[in-house]
Structure formats: structure tokens, C-alpha cells
Design an enzyme around this catalytic site. Sequence first.
Site, mmCIF file in Angstrom:
data_model
loop_
_atom_site.group_PDB
_atom_site.id
_atom_site.type_symbol
_atom_site.label_atom_id
_atom_site.label_comp_id
_atom_site.label_asym_id
_atom_site.label_seq_id
_atom_site.Cartn_x
_atom_site.Cartn_y
_atom_site.Cartn_z
ATOM 1 N N ARG A 41 0.832 -1.205 0.000
ATOM 2 C CA ARG A 41 0.000 0.000 0.000
ATOM 3 C C ARG A 41 0.866 1.254 0.000
ATOM 4 O O ARG A 41 0.559 2.227 -0.703
ATOM 5 C CB ARG A 41 -0.940 0.004 1.209
ATOM 6 C CG ARG A 41 -1.815 1.249 1.273
ATOM 7 C CD ARG A 41 -2.773 1.232 2.451
ATOM 8 N NE ARG A 41 -3.467 2.502 2.551
ATOM 9 C CZ ARG A 41 -4.568 2.818 1.883
ATOM 10 N NH1 ARG A 41 -5.109 1.943 1.059
ATOM 11 N NH2 ARG A 41 -5.132 4.004 2.026
ATOM 12 N N HIS A 176 -9.494 15.464 23.603
ATOM 13 C CA HIS A 176 -10.087 15.302 22.272
ATOM 14 C C HIS A 176 -11.062 14.138 22.389
ATOM 15 O O HIS A 176 -10.728 12.989 22.131
ATOM 16 C CB HIS A 176 -9.000 15.004 21.233
ATOM 17 C CG HIS A 176 -9.547 14.659 19.879
ATOM 18 N ND1 HIS A 176 -10.423 15.466 19.200
ATOM 19 C CD2 HIS A 176 -9.336 13.578 19.082
ATOM 20 C CE1 HIS A 176 -10.727 14.906 18.043
ATOM 21 N NE2 HIS A 176 -10.091 13.757 17.945
#
Length: 313
Positions: A41, A176
Site C-alpha cells: 500500500r 479530544h
Amino acid sequence: MKDHQKIILVGDGAVGSSYAFACVNLSIGQEFGIIDIDKDRTIGDAMDLSHAVPFSTPKKIYSANYSDCHDADLVVVTAGTAQKPGETRLDLVNRNIKIMKGIVDEVMASGFDGIFLIASNPVDILTYATWKFSGLPKERVIGSGTSLDTARFRMSIADYLKVDARNVHGYILGEHGDTEFPAWSHTTVGGLPITEWISEDEQGAMDTIFVSVRDAAYEIINKKGATFYGVAAALARITKAILNNENAILPLSVYLDGHYGMNDIYIGAPAVVNRQGVRHIVEMNLNDKEKEQMKNSADTLKKVLDDAMKQID
């Protein structure tokens, strides 16, 4: 400041590849190496991204190995298990902290002495873990923090008021994640406090704006499986600020050492960043409600962090 700017990306999934594409389009960096467990990839992505270079500025893009980190200015980590529908970011910690240790050990074995930028979730905890695992100074280990949340916040306010988001200034602070909160007391639009734009009668609108920001990722994940364009753009902005020595003020996951009354924790707060990493943490004068929200967010992170680090010790 050296002229050659080298970035190594670890994690070539949706976030990583979107970040790489953003860096190409925005002419960020001169050398860009990609590392992933799926080597094919990275080779394919490096080829594909290289074909976009003629539309931007010259850049060397390639499938990298951990040994290539030795002279990198910045190692950006997006690798890890993705958040599934119904999962919180904190649910990911047990899976991803072990992955992060393996990555950091490999990077440091190369002789790396640059800056880590972490985006893998839960980002505050994994940024702290990276700091511990790497032994680097806290100023050179940074998380994406609430940079994306803050962008969503500004955009939502801009949409409501029908103004340009670039004229909205304010921050989402804390984790977050689910315990994050807006610093309404420091939010301005065109230089005016938000309270001069949104009346007390519209308080419900302010609450709705924040909830839409906090829960945006869940909605996107339910509809398309993952979030990646927004965080990729945030990472590109942080990267540009670091490599170009901007001294920009950005909301990041940074190490607090007495700031906001917190110690020994990475959490979302505005900070000045440049080629050396975090130069200075901006300590906002929060109101009592916001101080309590910051404490609650930190306490939540600390509990999960302590449990997670015990797995590794």
C-alpha cells in the site's frame, strides 16, 4: 533552520493518506516517506502521490522503513485501530497503546531526534505514552489535540452567524473526546465577544453548536465509517507551522506542568509551535465553570492513562 524538510508518516490508512495528499497540495516538506505494515500500500500510495507532484512543488515521496526516520524533522503517527460505531476514543486505548509502543521503539532505534506529531486516538493518552516511550523532551512530542474540534467549533459558529469562519476565534479545550469543552469566555467574532452576537435568549443555540461539534465524529463514523479529511487538514496545518518555524498558536495536545493547575498530563490547550516544537503554552484565564470542565477532562484522562500505562510497565 535547515533547508531540507523531511517528514515520515507512520500509518497509511485513510487519515495518513489524506494527510500525505494535503501535504502535496499545500507544498509542505521536500521529502515524504511512508511507513505501514502493508508495504504494498505504501508503494502504491507513494507512486500515486508522486503523480500529483507536478501540480504542486518538487517533493520526494517514497515507501519508507523505520531506518529512514534517523534524520527526519517530523514523524507523524496516524497508525492504530480505528474507532468503530458506538465506540468512544477512550475505548481504543488498550488496543492502540501497545501498537504505539512498538512504533516508538522502532523510530527511536533509528537515532531519530526530531519531533513526534501524534494523531492516533485516544490522542491525549497516546501522546503522553509516546513522550514516555521515546525519552524525548516534552516540547518535541505533540498531539493533534483539539485542533480539529476547534475548526469544527469555528465553522459551526460561522454557519450560525453567517460569517466567514476565519473571523471566528475561540478554542475547544481539554480531551479530544467526550469531556472536551468550549472556552466561550474567550470566543470572539470580528473582535467582539460571542455574547454580543448571540443573546441570552439564544443560549440554546450555543449549546446546540457545541454538542454538534463534540459529536461530529460519531455522526461521520455512522455515515461513512471514519473521519479523515478534517484531521488530515489539521495535521497539515500543524506540520506547516513546525517546519516553517511559524510560532503559530494552535490548540494541541501538550504537556502541562502547572498550567491550568494541571501536572503530568497531555491535554488540549493553545500553544505556540515552531521548529523546536512547543515554545510556549498559552494559559487562558478561564471562568469558574471552564476551570471545572478542564479539571473534569483532566481527571477523566488521568484515570484511563494510569490504567493503560500499567499494561506496559
